[in-house]
Scaffold this motif. Sequence first.
Motif, short mmCIF file in Angstrom:
data_model
loop_
_atom_site.label_atom_id
_atom_site.label_comp_id
_atom_site.label_asym_id
_atom_site.label_seq_id
_atom_site.Cartn_x
_atom_site.Cartn_y
_atom_site.Cartn_z
N ILE B 140 0.84 -1.20 0.00
CA ILE B 140 0.00 0.00 0.00
C ILE B 140 0.87 1.25 0.00
O ILE B 140 0.64 2.20 -0.76
CB ILE B 140 -0.94 -0.02 1.23
CG1 ILE B 140 -1.89 -1.22 1.10
CG2 ILE B 140 -1.73 1.26 1.33
CD1 ILE B 140 -2.75 -1.45 2.29
N VAL B 141 1.91 1.21 0.86
CA VAL B 141 2.81 2.36 0.90
C VAL B 141 3.45 2.58 -0.46
O VAL B 141 3.57 3.72 -0.95
CB VAL B 141 3.89 2.16 1.98
CG1 VAL B 141 4.85 3.33 1.98
CG2 VAL B 141 3.25 1.99 3.33
N ALA B 142 3.84 1.48 -1.11
CA ALA B 142 4.47 1.61 -2.43
C ALA B 142 3.52 2.28 -3.40
O ALA B 142 3.91 3.21 -4.14
CB ALA B 142 4.87 0.22 -2.95
N LEU B 143 2.27 1.83 -3.38
CA LEU B 143 1.28 2.39 -4.30
C LEU B 143 1.09 3.88 -4.05
O LEU B 143 1.13 4.71 -4.97
CB LEU B 143 -0.05 1.63 -4.14
CG LEU B 143 -1.16 2.02 -5.10
CD1 LEU B 143 -0.68 1.83 -6.53
CD2 LEU B 143 -2.38 1.15 -4.84
N VAL B 144 0.93 4.23 -2.75
CA VAL B 144 0.69 5.64 -2.42
C VAL B 144 1.90 6.50 -2.79
O VAL B 144 1.78 7.54 -3.44
CB VAL B 144 0.37 5.77 -0.91
CG1 VAL B 144 0.30 7.23 -0.53
CG2 VAL B 144 -0.93 5.06 -0.59
N THR B 145 3.10 6.03 -2.39
CA THR B 145 4.30 6.82 -2.67
C THR B 145 4.49 7.01 -4.17
O THR B 145 4.76 8.13 -4.63
CB THR B 145 5.55 6.10 -2.11
OG1 THR B 145 5.24 5.62 -0.82
CG2 THR B 145 6.73 7.03 -2.06
N ALA B 146 4.34 5.90 -4.90
CA ALA B 146 4.56 6.00 -6.34
C ALA B 146 3.55 6.96 -6.96
O ALA B 146 3.91 7.81 -7.79
CB ALA B 146 4.45 4.62 -6.98
#
Lengths: 367, 296
Positions: B140-146
Amino acid sequence: MSRILFWVAVAALTVAVPFYLDGFWLQTGLFAMSAAIGAIGLNLLTGATGQLSMGHAFFLAVGAYAYVFLAAEPTRTLGGLGLPPALAAVLAVLAAGVAGGLFSPIASRLKGAYLGIATLALIFGGQHALFNAEPVTGGFNGRAVPPMELFGFVFADSPELVLLQVPFGSLERLWFLGALLLAGAAFFARGVLRGRPGRAMNTIRDHEIAAGVIGVPVTRYRAGVFVLSSMYGGLAGVLLALVFQRTVPEYFGVLLSLDYLAMIVIGGLGSVTGAVIGAVFVSMLPQLLTRYSDAIPLIAAPGSGGVSPAEAARILYGAAVVSVVLFLPGGLYGLLRKIRPHLTGLRLRLAPSKISSGPQTRSSHVP
Amino acid sequence: MTTFLELLVNGISIGAVYALIALGFVVIFKATEVVNFAHASLLLAGGYLVARLHPLVGFWPALLLGVSAAAVVAALIEFLIIRRANVGSHSVLAIVTIGVDIVLTTELTRQIGTEVLAVGDPWADSVVRVGGITVAETRIVALVTASLLIGAFLLAFKYTGWGVAMRATAEDAETAALMGIRLGRVSLGAWAVAGGLAAVAAVFLCVFPTPGLDRSTSLAAIKAFPAAILGGLDSTTGALVGGLIVGVTEALMSGYQNDLAFLGRGIGDVAPFLVMIVILLIRPAGLFGTKEPARV
């Protein structure tokens, strides 16, 4: 005249080598020959036509595995057709050509670096197939390569053969086969490059639209050169398999393709001699560094934690690629051509009679 | 159905990370017309630094250092090599970046050796459950950050002076130079941004459920190449869509591997390349790439 003398000397040297050098040098030399054949093919595509290919290792794999499959006798687990090895080798080269032809819908429409990325698919897809099609390729462990046989003459260690008190094993025998194949491959590529097709290829590289305007069928040429270059790759693969005596899928990865690109850049883009020089440089460097690792500072024996010879070789020729493009456009071959007039000038100065006759004859032509 | 949703979410998340890499790749191509094959090694460099530094200075400072170091390395490649190479064809410049890649990757994989390095992210292996499906927090963090980074980049590309300069250069470098845009700075900036994005992507390629940074990480980065080219090398939108396509395909193919057994083991790793080939057969310039209108 001096040119004929040069080639006679090269031929004599090639014949003499197996009588004097040991197995290590012969094997290194054979790798270099195989690499040179492959590099000539890639140079036709990348150097002369400007089409980047990262998939050259795939065509080597097709050549190597097709040869093994066609020439091997079928066993309980592995398939094989048991054809005569010479026929199998020819068919293997054709198979590599067919593989290149199947890729031509993409190879003919994409240009330059676009094609480079698209051909990455060949490497990954190809390796996937090699690992999984076990009945044909032997999977992870690979398969043994049946020896080459030509008119009843076997290129293997047995039956024993001694020439001038030198035992002729498989390496010595293959040396001559490799040299002949390389000479043939180089001669053919030279003909292609110097003739009409070569001009057309260079025009496509330099100005695609201009090539189209003067009537060069650009897409057909791109597809054709791709097929030709993959056949060269296939031939290199067959020779490589014969030298290795075993084919393993691990070997035919991205790194091998990068090696070939490094060869043609270091040697000189777009020329046969350049490809050969680059191939010798890149394929011999790791072998030499391994052999003399004790004597060279900064290089540690493999596995001892320092820079291993293989790694040192990679770093060296990676750096060589960069510095050649920065400082030596034209590669090592370009450098040779640049210093050759100076060398002949030196020779003229040593023979004063020639230097006095030279300008006189030339000035007589000037009105 | 649950499996499918979980795979889909994971695929979109990893796809967003590929999109980050592909975006940097496209930015470099737009600004300098160089296809940067050294991108995978930039990513490896950034990830390696984060993994080595986080025990010393903590995760966030390490991330900052890693990202800036990757940006600096990328800028140095542009400044010392690409700018000075005097070659006619851009294919040759692509080969130069291959040379750079060989040197960097060999040295970094030598440093990594057989180790698997953790990147020390604060999310570790915790998971979130939403309506029956389980997703790792890192995804989830990856998705949000990206998404945030890509959004910020696209806004900057559209509204800031830097973005305008970049777009003008991509359109017509000569005219842009005559208008007073300093081409050197534009391409230096493009390389630095791409390096930074690659370093962020490196961290998300190495977090849970992946074991960590090892020598095969740069191979994972190579999957962003098909993402860039199937979207169209000169299109930022294309990079995003390409990244998502590659990520989702990979996740689904790996997830349903057992049902696809006839395709062989490890088909998930090959899938992005197969998709790329199919798309290139239909649209040689990629989904969003500009076709060159030259016809003879």
